[in-house]
Design an enzyme around this catalytic site. Structure first.
Site, PDB file in Angstrom:
ATOM      1  N   ASP A 129       0.993  -1.105  -0.043  1.00  0.00           N
ATOM      2  CA  ASP A 129      -0.069  -0.121  -0.033  1.00  0.00           C
ATOM      3  C   ASP A 129       0.714   1.145   0.014  1.00  0.00           C
ATOM      4  O   ASP A 129       0.757   2.153   0.662  1.00  0.00           O
ATOM      5  CB  ASP A 129      -0.807   0.010   1.187  1.00  0.00           C
ATOM      6  CG  ASP A 129      -1.950   1.031   1.255  1.00  0.00           C
ATOM      7  OD1 ASP A 129      -2.282   1.475  -0.205  1.00  0.00           O
ATOM      8  OD2 ASP A 129      -2.415   1.550   2.329  1.00  0.00           O
ATOM      9  N   CYS A 146     -17.497   6.334   1.799  1.00  0.00           N
ATOM     10  CA  CYS A 146     -17.259   5.371   2.749  1.00  0.00           C
ATOM     11  C   CYS A 146     -17.026   5.737   4.129  1.00  0.00           C
ATOM     12  O   CYS A 146     -16.084   6.763   4.038  1.00  0.00           O
ATOM     13  CB  CYS A 146     -16.135   4.686   1.996  1.00  0.00           C
ATOM     14  SG  CYS A 146     -15.309   3.216   2.823  1.00  0.00           S
ATOM     15  N   SER A 169     -14.578   4.851   6.105  1.00  0.00           N
ATOM     16  CA  SER A 169     -13.475   4.466   6.200  1.00  0.00           C
ATOM     17  C   SER A 169     -12.666   5.689   5.423  1.00  0.00           C
ATOM     18  O   SER A 169     -11.585   6.236   6.279  1.00  0.00           O
ATOM     19  CB  SER A 169     -12.903   3.194   5.437  1.00  0.00           C
ATOM     20  OG  SER A 169     -13.003   2.093   6.036  1.00  0.00           O
ATOM     21  N   ASP A 209     -15.478  -1.833   9.578  1.00  0.00           N
ATOM     22  CA  ASP A 209     -15.491  -3.157   9.064  1.00  0.00           C
ATOM     23  C   ASP A 209     -16.726  -4.084   8.618  1.00  0.00           C
ATOM     24  O   ASP A 209     -17.030  -4.976   8.359  1.00  0.00           O
ATOM     25  CB  ASP A 209     -15.017  -4.110  10.200  1.00  0.00           C
ATOM     26  CG  ASP A 209     -13.415  -3.864  10.313  1.00  0.00           C
ATOM     27  OD1 ASP A 209     -12.823  -3.618   9.372  1.00  0.00           O
ATOM     28  OD2 ASP A 209     -13.085  -4.129  11.234  1.00  0.00           O
ATOM     29  N   CYS A 248     -19.989 -10.341   5.336  1.00  0.00           N
ATOM     30  CA  CYS A 248     -19.803 -11.338   4.223  1.00  0.00           C
ATOM     31  C   CYS A 248     -19.710 -12.569   4.659  1.00  0.00           C
ATOM     32  O   CYS A 248     -19.042 -12.959   5.787  1.00  0.00           O
ATOM     33  CB  CYS A 248     -18.387 -10.920   3.813  1.00  0.00           C
ATOM     34  SG  CYS A 248     -17.785 -11.945   2.302  1.00  0.00           S
TER      35      CYS A 248
END
Length: 309
Positions: A132, A213, A215, A241, A247
């Site tokens: 990243d 978002c 985040s 999260d 998920c």
């Protein structure tokens, strides 16, 4: 070594260092991904992250980053915690930020990987490692390398371990055998889309409006958080999260065994009062080595106060 043997050797060396999954793709220009990135940027989904418009060619062509590159080796490093107390009650903290900054931890692993490979292969490797830290489309490369597929929440999903992984790459002149993509297993599931409180994920999935978002709002945005998001942050003070929590593939997540990712001793005990009354001194002590320091004390205090509005 022939290409198949080299691939096996690279993967085993990476597994010995704690990486959970390793995939290999051919270094080449990413044509479909290039078109998607351009459309995403043109739609303004990157918000105030103007830096994402820079170095476009390098983002879609690894040979621009590493001239002569033949392969992109994608590696996944697990960060799923055994104790996720800091993500249970507001203010909440994204799980990846519990321990030490992953940039430093995983980069050190990558450098050791290159060192071990150079020793075992008895020749230097012409390449670079990334965590990243450069214009690299990490999720797309991991998908190309067969380490998972990009899900409707736009995160990389691994069928054996879910999505709580840091992504890293070694782009180099090594020419091991490449891996095959795996198919998308999201099916008709829309749990991430339905659960996102700010409606950042498009109705059909696979596209996230970064400017919506949580985040982004709690980490990347340097300005005041728009009032339209008041009451919609679900208690998240740093990162989010939610789309991972809902998920189904994350039922396969298992706790990491990386000591550097264990939370600061004070963190699990911090409740709403401790967060509200946090001082610069406490922030510096608890988050000195954490990715949370990216938002700085003022940014974190802004986020906590916004949750109370």
């Amino acid at each position: 070594m022939n290409p198949t043997q080299l691939a096996t050797h690279i993967k085993q060396t990476a597994y010995d260092l704690g990486f959970g999954f390793v995939g290999i793709a051919r270094a080449e220009r990413m044509e479909p991904e290039e078109q998607r990135l351009e459309a995403w940027l043109n739609a303004g989904h990157h918000g105030t992250m103007q830096w994402m418009e820079n170095h476009f060619d390098k983002r879609v062509d690894p040979t621009k980053l590493v001239p002569g590159a033949k392969s992109v080796i994608s590696l996944l490093y697990n960060y799923f915690p055994a104790d996720d107390t800091p993500s249970q009650e507001a203010p909440k903290l994204a799980r990846y930020a519990y321990g030490q900054d992953y940039h430093h931890v995983v980069r050190a692993k990558l450098k050791e990987l290159v060192h071990r490979l150079e020793e075992s292969l008895a020749h230097p490797i012409d390449g670079r490692v990334f965590v990243d830290s450069a214009p690299v489309l990490e999720r797309d490369w991991a998908a190309r390398a067969g380490a998972g597929w990009v899900g409707k929440n736009t995160l990389l999903l691994n069928p054996k371990a879910g999505s709580y992984f840091f992504l890293a790459e070694l782009i180099s002149d090594l020419a091991p055998a490449v891996d095959q993509r795996i198919r998308d297993h999201c099916g008709t599931c829309t749990r991430c889309i339905d659960a996102c409180p700010t409606e950042a994920i498009s109705p059909s999935g696979y596209v996230v409006d970064g400017s919506k978002c949580i985040s982004y709002l709690t980490i990347e945005l340097r300005e005041a958080i728009p009032e339209e998001f008041a009451g919609r942050m679900e208690g998240w003070a740093f990162g989010c999260d939610i789309c991972q929590e809902v998920c189904p593939w994350n039922r396969f997540s298992t706790p990491h065994d990386e000591p550097a990712f264990l939370p600061h001793p004070e963190l699990p005990a911090m409740g709403p009062r401790e967060w509200q009354e946090m001082t610069q001194e406490v922030f510096s002590r608890v988050f000195r080595k954490s990715a949370v320091k990216r938002t700085k004390f003022g940014g974190l205090r802004r986020n906590v106060r916004f949750l109370g509005e």
